[in-house]
Design an enzyme around this catalytic site. Structure first.
Site, PDB file in Angstrom:
ATOM      1  N   CYS A   1       0.835  -1.209   0.000  1.00 29.72           N
ATOM      2  CA  CYS A   1       0.000   0.000   0.000  1.00 29.72           C
ATOM      3  C   CYS A   1       0.871   1.260   0.000  1.00 29.72           C
ATOM      4  O   CYS A   1       2.057   1.220   0.300  1.00 29.72           O
ATOM      5  CB  CYS A   1      -0.867   0.023   1.241  1.00 29.72           C
ATOM      6  SG  CYS A   1      -1.783  -1.487   1.514  1.00 29.72           S
TER       7      CYS A   1
ATOM      8  N   ARG B   1       4.468   0.655  -6.246  1.00 26.71           N
ATOM      9  CA  ARG B   1       4.476  -0.312  -5.154  1.00 26.71           C
ATOM     10  C   ARG B   1       3.432  -1.407  -5.371  1.00 26.71           C
ATOM     11  O   ARG B   1       3.457  -2.437  -4.699  1.00 26.71           O
ATOM     12  CB  ARG B   1       4.179   0.410  -3.835  1.00 26.71           C
ATOM     13  CG  ARG B   1       5.228   1.445  -3.492  1.00 26.71           C
ATOM     14  CD  ARG B   1       4.674   2.513  -2.580  1.00 26.71           C
ATOM     15  NE  ARG B   1       4.561   2.095  -1.203  1.00 26.71           N
ATOM     16  CZ  ARG B   1       5.485   2.330  -0.270  1.00 26.71           C
ATOM     17  NH1 ARG B   1       6.580   2.961  -0.590  1.00 26.71           N
ATOM     18  NH2 ARG B   1       5.313   1.944   0.959  1.00 26.71           N
TER      19      ARG B   1
ATOM     20  N   TRP C   1      -3.220  -2.510  -1.395  1.00 30.56           N
ATOM     21  CA  TRP C   1      -2.900  -3.848  -1.897  1.00 30.56           C
ATOM     22  C   TRP C   1      -3.573  -4.804  -0.917  1.00 30.56           C
ATOM     23  O   TRP C   1      -3.173  -4.890   0.243  1.00 30.56           O
ATOM     24  CB  TRP C   1      -1.376  -4.026  -1.911  1.00 30.56           C
ATOM     25  CG  TRP C   1      -0.912  -5.376  -2.339  1.00 30.56           C
ATOM     26  CD1 TRP C   1      -0.555  -6.418  -1.535  1.00 30.56           C
ATOM     27  CD2 TRP C   1      -0.713  -5.840  -3.675  1.00 30.56           C
ATOM     28  NE1 TRP C   1      -0.159  -7.494  -2.283  1.00 30.56           N
ATOM     29  CE2 TRP C   1      -0.249  -7.174  -3.595  1.00 30.56           C
ATOM     30  CE3 TRP C   1      -0.903  -5.264  -4.933  1.00 30.56           C
ATOM     31  CZ2 TRP C   1       0.042  -7.926  -4.724  1.00 30.56           C
ATOM     32  CZ3 TRP C   1      -0.617  -6.026  -6.051  1.00 30.56           C
ATOM     33  CH2 TRP C   1      -0.150  -7.341  -5.944  1.00 30.56           C
TER      34      TRP C   1
ATOM     35  N   ASN D   1      -1.053   1.509   6.186  1.00 33.24           N
ATOM     36  CA  ASN D   1      -0.234   0.477   5.533  1.00 33.24           C
ATOM     37  C   ASN D   1       0.208  -0.492   6.607  1.00 33.24           C
ATOM     38  O   ASN D   1       0.630  -0.043   7.675  1.00 33.24           O
ATOM     39  CB  ASN D   1       1.053   1.068   4.946  1.00 33.24           C
ATOM     40  CG  ASN D   1       0.810   1.925   3.754  1.00 33.24           C
ATOM     41  OD1 ASN D   1      -0.314   2.028   3.293  1.00 33.24           O
ATOM     42  ND2 ASN D   1       1.855   2.549   3.266  1.00 33.24           N
ATOM     43  N   GLY D   2       0.197  -1.769   6.297  1.00 27.83           N
ATOM     44  CA  GLY D   2       0.685  -2.739   7.273  1.00 27.83           C
ATOM     45  C   GLY D   2      -0.381  -3.761   7.595  1.00 27.83           C
ATOM     46  O   GLY D   2      -1.450  -3.792   6.974  1.00 27.83           O
TER      47      GLY D   2
ATOM     48  N   GLU E   1      18.131 -15.994 -12.626  1.00 27.49           N
ATOM     49  CA  GLU E   1      17.634 -14.623 -12.651  1.00 27.49           C
ATOM     50  C   GLU E   1      16.944 -14.329 -13.994  1.00 27.49           C
ATOM     51  O   GLU E   1      15.871 -13.724 -14.042  1.00 27.49           O
ATOM     52  CB  GLU E   1      18.795 -13.645 -12.388  1.00 27.49           C
ATOM     53  CG  GLU E   1      18.460 -12.173 -12.488  1.00 27.49           C
ATOM     54  CD  GLU E   1      17.247 -11.744 -11.660  1.00 27.49           C
ATOM     55  OE1 GLU E   1      16.806 -12.504 -10.795  1.00 27.49           O
ATOM     56  OE2 GLU E   1      16.720 -10.658 -11.927  1.00 27.49           O
TER      57      GLU E   1
ATOM     58  N   LYS F   1      12.996 -13.294 -14.482  1.00 27.72           N
ATOM     59  CA  LYS F   1      12.617 -12.039 -15.135  1.00 27.72           C
ATOM     60  C   LYS F   1      11.650 -12.307 -16.279  1.00 27.72           C
ATOM     61  O   LYS F   1      10.672 -11.601 -16.456  1.00 27.72           O
ATOM     62  CB  LYS F   1      13.890 -11.350 -15.649  1.00 27.72           C
ATOM     63  CG  LYS F   1      13.833  -9.892 -15.703  1.00 27.72           C
ATOM     64  CD  LYS F   1      14.285  -9.188 -14.446  1.00 27.72           C
ATOM     65  CE  LYS F   1      13.820  -9.799 -13.156  1.00 27.72           C
ATOM     66  NZ  LYS F   1      14.477  -9.269 -11.982  1.00 27.72           N
TER      67      LYS F   1
ATOM     68  N   GLU G   1       8.164 -13.464 -15.041  1.00 31.02           N
ATOM     69  CA  GLU G   1       7.494 -12.398 -14.287  1.00 31.02           C
ATOM     70  C   GLU G   1       6.749 -11.416 -15.189  1.00 31.02           C
ATOM     71  O   GLU G   1       5.645 -10.990 -14.869  1.00 31.02           O
ATOM     72  CB  GLU G   1       8.597 -11.671 -13.499  1.00 31.02           C
ATOM     73  CG  GLU G   1       8.147 -10.541 -12.636  1.00 31.02           C
ATOM     74  CD  GLU G   1       9.309  -9.915 -11.863  1.00 31.02           C
ATOM     75  OE1 GLU G   1      10.475 -10.040 -12.308  1.00 31.02           O
ATOM     76  OE2 GLU G   1       9.058  -9.288 -10.837  1.00 31.02           O
TER      77      GLU G   1
ATOM     78  N   HIS H   1      19.302 -35.491 -15.388  1.00 30.98           N
ATOM     79  CA  HIS H   1      18.661 -36.085 -14.211  1.00 30.98           C
ATOM     80  C   HIS H   1      17.152 -35.868 -14.205  1.00 30.98           C
ATOM     81  O   HIS H   1      16.516 -36.017 -13.174  1.00 30.98           O
ATOM     82  CB  HIS H   1      19.300 -35.520 -12.934  1.00 30.98           C
ATOM     83  CG  HIS H   1      20.747 -35.888 -12.785  1.00 30.98           C
ATOM     84  ND1 HIS H   1      21.168 -37.184 -12.576  1.00 30.98           N
ATOM     85  CD2 HIS H   1      21.872 -35.135 -12.872  1.00 30.98           C
ATOM     86  CE1 HIS H   1      22.499 -37.213 -12.510  1.00 30.98           C
ATOM     87  NE2 HIS H   1      22.950 -35.976 -12.697  1.00 30.98           N
TER      88      HIS H   1
ATOM     89  N   LYS I   1       5.693  -4.350  -6.251  1.00 26.12           N
ATOM     90  CA  LYS I   1       7.118  -4.032  -6.188  1.00 26.12           C
ATOM     91  C   LYS I   1       7.713  -4.471  -4.853  1.00 26.12           C
ATOM     92  O   LYS I   1       8.776  -5.076  -4.808  1.00 26.12           O
ATOM     93  CB  LYS I   1       7.305  -2.521  -6.388  1.00 26.12           C
ATOM     94  CG  LYS I   1       8.762  -2.074  -6.380  1.00 26.12           C
ATOM     95  CD  LYS I   1       9.503  -2.601  -7.593  1.00 26.12           C
ATOM     96  CE  LYS I   1      10.975  -2.317  -7.582  1.00 26.12           C
ATOM     97  NZ  LYS I   1      11.703  -3.207  -8.511  1.00 26.12           N
TER      98      LYS I   1
HETATM   99  O1  M6R Z   1      12.691  -5.788  -2.341  1.00 25.26           O
HETATM  100  P1  M6R Z   1      13.287  -7.159  -2.376  1.00 25.26           P
HETATM  101  O2  M6R Z   1      14.603  -7.208  -3.042  1.00 25.26           O
HETATM  102  O3  M6R Z   1      13.356  -7.776  -0.986  1.00 25.26           O
HETATM  103  O4  M6R Z   1      12.264  -8.020  -3.195  1.00 25.26           O
HETATM  104  C1  M6R Z   1      12.427  -9.403  -3.356  1.00 25.26           C
HETATM  105  C2  M6R Z   1      11.575  -9.914  -4.490  1.00 25.26           C
HETATM  106  O5  M6R Z   1      10.219  -9.700  -4.215  1.00 25.26           O
HETATM  107  C3  M6R Z   1      11.925  -9.245  -5.816  1.00 25.26           C
HETATM  108  O6  M6R Z   1      13.288  -9.340  -6.096  1.00 25.26           O
HETATM  109  C4  M6R Z   1      11.136  -9.880  -6.972  1.00 25.26           C
HETATM  110  O7  M6R Z   1      11.551 -11.187  -7.140  1.00 25.26           O
HETATM  111  C5  M6R Z   1      11.341  -9.034  -8.235  1.00 25.26           C
HETATM  112  N1  M6R Z   1      10.084  -8.474  -8.661  1.00 25.26           N
HETATM  113  C6  M6R Z   1      11.930  -9.768  -9.374  1.00 25.26           C
HETATM  114  O8  M6R Z   1      12.124  -8.947 -10.486  1.00 25.26           O
END
Ligand code: M6R
Length: 593
Positions: A2, A27, A73, A99-100, A470, A474, A477, A493, A588
């Site tokens: 949020c 966010r 959120w 927020n929280g 990674e 990406k 995602e 395997h 985010k």
């Molecule tokens: O803010 P953080 O680095 O702790 O976030 C961790 C993951 O949520 C974040 O890296 C997520 O995997 C990304 N959206 C990937 O691009």
């Protein structure tokens, strides 16, 4: 996660709140709302959907002296109009944004229900507003009512609160960030400095369990004993905070292309004039550790794998990288003198905050590597290093990853007292630039070939395997293609059973030690019909390779070749017509466990 924005005494307050909410939308949110307060009236507008949609619901002339806005959120209750913030208290005298997450919400609701208080939403936030209103009936003093409520609320909260008829904006905070911005004749609040930086560079950061209020000219904050707390004014580097597309179509592309400048800023910060500039005590602690433990999630976890390999291969210190959400259920601290490194771009990831609480029960030293000063993890760990990436808006993390890896390498360089590492990192800049200038077209062509596939594989070994992980994250995602990273040696395997005619397999070959084995893997998948795309460095390349990059010391591969992976994910998502910066179902900062 949020987002909160609020203002008092601001000209064009409504515009500020709307644009502030848009600034915070990186966010992630599913609904939005605003409360306008003036004289004795409070008007609330809210709904599921975008800030633009919210804006269209608000009559043109609407404005207020005290205004709070929120992007939600969903955690407690569905994303709908009723559950959107702001929420009124049961008596309509208070209105709140939050927020929280309140952990003892069941208990609080039961307590309030027994007093005859009813709830209209499913949220924990409404209960906070009603608890404060209930306490106010006894205390007749808003600050006392807030403090009494804070004594009863367990969990995280950053709160903006308006009391009908008062020209004050009340605030309270625990384990969720909230910042005050001091203006000239007006004051602001927000979850981070980004919505405020255009209007002020004087900030006050609330600490946990602080509460108080702002009016148009001043602020007052208190601790849980009701004592006034004096606060230091903080200024921020506006360039690192501003959200600005700067002519780019998407934040993700802008952020990928910022990588060279981020890395040179990072090197300048931590190793200028050929000398490492890390806190000497931190370096001493790392030297004295017999095990480095990494805790992280998602992309940051992938950076920790690379970092772990640096500590092991360049310093001989054993490491273990844990996925935070896994570790929390089975906390292990290997070694007699472990040193614990958290990695988090946002510094607000709930899974990690949970781990920090567990780690704090021991006496071990903690370091956070983050992009967000003032975040919960930044404040909670003993040592903190900022990756200097500047605000990262796109949900897909790119420049923060490259900066995390480069910072881990610099840290290892400082422990090793090896200046050649700085030189090698700086050597990566022209190569990343070369990828940007010379390789984008071919990467786009690969994106065209993979975009309609349902599933694909990345393979690599060593650093190239970490990079595959990674790259794969990406791609899935933001392009929603199922993608899996496989260590070259693991193919036989099991995963090789999935290779069929036309399956795309993307291969990284940037390390001499593993290159020959990777070439054998290519033959294995090709003979089963795979459509192979090879990304290699010049000295290890073959004529048939898809993308060939200039040579560099292989240990910095993740800093360089990650750009190829980021561009590939970007173009694939773009070609599929998806919302590159805001992929579905993702936020985010992941502030829920
Ligand atoms: O803010 P953080 O680095 O702790 O976030 C961790 C993951 O949520 C974040 O890296 C997520 O995997 C990304 N959206 C990937 O691009």
């Amino acid at each position: 996660m949020c987002g909160i924005v609020g203002c008092i005494g601001k000209n064009h307050g409504r515009e500020y709140i709307i644009s502030g909410l848009k600034t915070l939308d990186y966010r992630g949110y599913d609904s939005a709302g605003i409360a306008f307060s003036k004289n004795n009236s409070i008007e609330v507008y809210k709904d599921a959907g975008s800030v633009e949609h919210l804006d269209s619901l608000i009559p043109e002339k609407e404005d207020g002296k005290v205004i709070i806005g929120h992007t939600r959120w969903a955690t407690h209750g569905k994303p709908n109009k009723t559950n959107s913030h702001p929420h009124f208290s049961y008596d309509q005298e208070f209105v709140i944004v939050h927020n929280g997450i309140v952990e003892n919400i069941g208990e609080l609701k039961e307590f309030l229900s027994k007093k005859g208080i009813k709830f209209v939403s499913d949220t924990d936030t409404e209960a906070i507003a009603s608890l404060i209103a209930f306490e106010y009936k006894n205390e007749k003093d808003v600050l006392k009512a807030i403090r009494k409520s804070m004594e009863q609320i367990h969990g995280s909260y950053a709160i903006g609160l308006i009391h009908r008829g008062e020209d004050r904006l009340y605030v309270m905070k625990n384990a969720s960030p909230l910042i005050i911005g001091l203006g000239d004749g007006f004051n602001l609040i927000a979850s981070d400095a980004s919505p405020m930086i255009e209007f002020t560079n004087k900030f006050i950061e609330l600490e946990d369990k602080e509460y108080g209020f702002i009016d148009a000219t001043d602020f007052s904050l208190f601790d849980m004993h009701g004592r006034a707390v004096s606060k230091e004014l903080i200024s921020k580097n506006a360039d690192l905070i501003r959200h600005d597309l700067n002519g780019y179509e998407h934040f993700m592309l802008k952020e990928i292309e910022e990588i060279p400048s981020v890395i040179s800023r990072l090197v300048n910060h931590y190793a200028s004039d050929g000398e490492y500039k890390f806190d000497k005590e931190l370096i001493k602690k790392i030297k004295g550790a017999d095990h480095i433990i990494f805790l992280a999630c998602g992309t940051s976890y992938h950076a920790s794998l690379v970092g772990g390999r640096y500590f092991e291969s360049l310093l001989g210190i054993p490491t273990t990288s844990y996925i935070a959400s896994e570790w929390a259920f089975h906390p292990m601290l290997p070694g007699k003198k472990p040193f614990i490194i958290f990695i988090s771009q946002s510094g607000e990831t709930a899974d990690l905050i949970h781990c920090l609480k567990i780690v704090k029960k021991s006496n071990h030293d903690t370091l956070i590597i983050t992009n967000t000063n003032g975040s919960t993890l930044d404040r909670g760990c003993k040592y903190s290093l900022n990756v200097q990436a500047g605000v990262e808006v796109s949900v897909a993390s790119t420049k923060a990853y490259s900066a995390q890896v480069a910072l881990l390498l610099l840290l290892v360089g400082a422990v090793k007292e090896d200046p050649s590492i700085v030189k090698d990192i700086m050597g990566s800049l022209p190569i990343i630039d070369f990828i940007k200038k010379d390789k984008k077209q071919i990467i786009k062509a690969v994106a065209t070939q993979i975009k309609d596939h349902k599933s694909l594989f990345y393979i690599g070994r060593g650093y190239d395997y970490f990079l595959s992980m990674e790259a794969s994250l990406k791609l899935k995602e933001i392009s929603y293609i199922h993608s899996e990273a496989i260590a070259g040696g693991e193919l036989k395997h099991g995963p090789i059973a999935l290779i069929e005619q036309g399956t795309p397999v993307i291969v990284f070959i940037t390390d001499k030690v593993t290159a020959a084995s990777m070439r054998s893997n290519i033959e294995e998948v090709k003979s089963r019909g795979a459509n192979v795309f090879v990304i290699s460095t010049k000295e290890l390349s073959k004529n048939t390779d898809t993308i060939v990059i200039k040579d560099y010391p292989s240990y910095i591969s993740s800093i360089i070749v990650s750009s190829v992976a980021f561009y590939l994910a970007y173009f694939t998502s773009l070609l599929k017509g998806y919302n590159v910066d805001k992929p579905r179902n993702l936020a985010k900062s992941v502030t829920v466990e």
